[in-house]
Write an enzyme that holds these catalytic residues in place. Structure first.
Site, mmCIF file in Angstrom:
data_model
loop_
_atom_site.group_PDB
_atom_site.id
_atom_site.type_symbol
_atom_site.label_atom_id
_atom_site.label_comp_id
_atom_site.label_asym_id
_atom_site.label_seq_id
_atom_site.Cartn_x
_atom_site.Cartn_y
_atom_site.Cartn_z
ATOM 1 N N LYS A 71 0.003 12.120 11.011
ATOM 2 C CA LYS A 71 1.016 12.260 12.048
ATOM 3 C C LYS A 71 1.992 13.398 11.713
ATOM 4 C CE LYS A 71 -0.982 8.600 13.841
ATOM 5 N NZ LYS A 71 -1.859 8.056 12.798
ATOM 6 N N TYR A 128 1.641 -1.822 14.062
ATOM 7 C CA TYR A 128 0.571 -0.962 14.563
ATOM 8 C C TYR A 128 -0.718 -1.776 14.746
ATOM 9 C CZ TYR A 128 -3.198 2.489 14.355
ATOM 10 O OH TYR A 128 -4.339 3.218 14.602
ATOM 11 N N ASP A 166 5.839 0.895 6.085
ATOM 12 C CA ASP A 166 5.141 2.009 6.720
ATOM 13 C C ASP A 166 6.215 2.950 7.261
ATOM 14 O OD1 ASP A 166 3.811 3.736 8.466
ATOM 15 O OD2 ASP A 166 2.330 2.225 9.029
ATOM 16 N N ARG A 199 -13.221 12.404 -7.756
ATOM 17 C CA ARG A 199 -12.884 11.108 -7.170
ATOM 18 C C ARG A 199 -11.689 10.495 -7.881
ATOM 19 N NH1 ARG A 199 -14.487 6.404 -9.003
ATOM 20 N NH2 ARG A 199 -16.454 7.154 -9.882
#
Length: 409
Positions: A215, A118, A190, A66
């Site tokens: 993406k 977005y 972004d 983690r």
């Protein structure tokens, strides 16, 4: 006699070109993590959740996955190199990456963000972080004066997308970075649509760049991932604590898949971008097409800015048609273009922003921003562009009437 030779190489630093490799070379050789036992040239997948402590009372890099995992670590080093940043972070999704960045702020802080954003980010802002007492002001970030006017005494950051989703509006990255520095603010971008291949915001003065790596970076519609890169030591300290504490890290196997995919990023983007230009050229003269949204279209007011800060227009565009009837027919008839959410894959994807990517945004807010019900967003994949044009021809068809546009609140 058969002789087996095992190359005992764990990692090497390339000295060729003084490390100044071009992007396509860096994406393949930016990290050189070889299998220690076999010398295999691919980055090994280390699925271990915990690691042997070699010396009592002494910290080591890998103790618990983690916090840090060898495969994820290589991905994070790679994206930092490609973005020319100091430290990279890999998260379980693009939204997890954005969430981690916003988690740096506290109640009473104020963030200026672009209004053409977005839908998932809009939902995270309005339905999650505003509940924690963080203020947000949405502005037309293509207007630097509007950004300046929105800054208040408690403003801590500016968050932008450029080109934006789905209107492909262009914001002056250098201008935003300058405003942020003048006001002692953190600048965040972004960079999903452009990727570090076409646009490197940290080089233009931004503090944080992030991606939905699902993406273009993933590129094969088989990974959900998010990436963040920063260079400022104080920001790195905060993001390291957040990633460690919240447990939204990317799994080792997905990290390996993303490393694999990034190696072909340039050739995928180059081909998709070339096809996009051909397809837009066809759509410009189509009688049912009303307007095309693309960074380098002549009527995009940010065209010159985009060309000054980016190495290409990308493979995403939107267009509006003359009636909702055409939209309805288009999505029923399209064949090669998959009617699906997401973008940046090897398959061409078509979507309806009003009801899909921006479904979480109220109708009046979408209308105000120009995200209309007659808008279609297209992500061009790796199919032959002539085949895609034929598919668009039959999906658009001829105008048969004008269906009433439904009301969506």
């Amino acid at each position: 006699m058969i002789i087996f030779i095992y190359v005992n190489i764990n990692q090497r630093e390339l000295k060729i070109l003084g490390g100044n490799m071009k992007f396509e070379t860096k994406s393949i050789h930016g990290i050189q993590k070889y299998d220690k036992e076999s010398g295999g040239i691919g980055t090994p997948i280390n699925l271990s959740s915990t690691f042997q402590i070699f010396e009592f009372g002494k910290e080591q890099e890998f103790e618990y996955s983690r916090v840090s995992n060898p495969t994820r670590s290589e991905l994070e080093k790679l994206i930092a190199k490609l973005e020319n940043g100091k430290k990279g972070y890999a998260f379980s999704s693009g939204m997890a990456a954005i969430n981690a960045v916003f988690a740096m702020f506290k109640a009473g802080d104020h963030i200026v963000t672009c209004d053409d954003i977005y839908g998932g980010t809009y939902r995270l802002i309005t339905e999650v972080f505003q509940n924690f007492g963080i203020e947000f002001t949405f502005v037309d970030a293509t207007d630097l004066n509007a950004v300046k006017s929105a800054i208040k005494e408690n403003t801590k950051a500016i968050f932008i997308e450029t080109p934006s989703n789905p209107l492909l509006a262009v914001t002056d990255i250098r201008g935003i970075a300058t405003i942020a520095k003048e006001n002692n603010l953190i600048s965040i971008i972004d960079n999903t649509f452009m990727t570090p291949y076409l646009q490197r915001p940290l080089d233009l003065g931004m503090d944080i760049t992030l991606h939905s790596a699902t993406k273009f970076l993933g590129g094969h519609s088989d990974i959900i991932a998010g990436l963040v890169v920063a260079s400022d030591d104080e920001i790195i300290k905060k993001l390291t604590l957040i990633q460690k504490s919240t447990g939204t890290m990317l799994a080792p196997f997905d990290s390996w898949l993303l490393i694999r995919s990034i190696k072909t990023l340039k050739i995928r983007v180059d081909y998709s971008q070339s096809s996009t230009l051909k397809i837009i050229d066809y759509l410009r003269s189509h009688p049912l097409v009303d307007k095309i949204y693309y960074p380098t279209e002549s009527d995009n007011k940010g065209k010159a800015i985009h060309e000054s800060q980016c190495d290409g227009p990308g493979a995403i565009f939107s267009f509006t048609v003359k009636s909702y009837d055409i939209v309805d027919r288009f999505f029923k008839k399209i064949e090669l273009g998959a009617f699906a959410v997401s973008l940046g894959g090897v398959e061409t994807l078509v979507s309806h922003p009003y009801t899909m990517s921006h479904s979480g945004m109220p109708g009046p807010e979408k209308d105000k921003r120009g995200i209309t019900q007659t808008m279609i967003r297209v992500s061009i994949g790796l199919e032959d562009p002539e085949d895609l044009i034929e598919d668009l021809k039959q999906a658009l068809g001829e105008q048969k009437g004008d269906k009433k546009i439904p009301t969506i609140s």
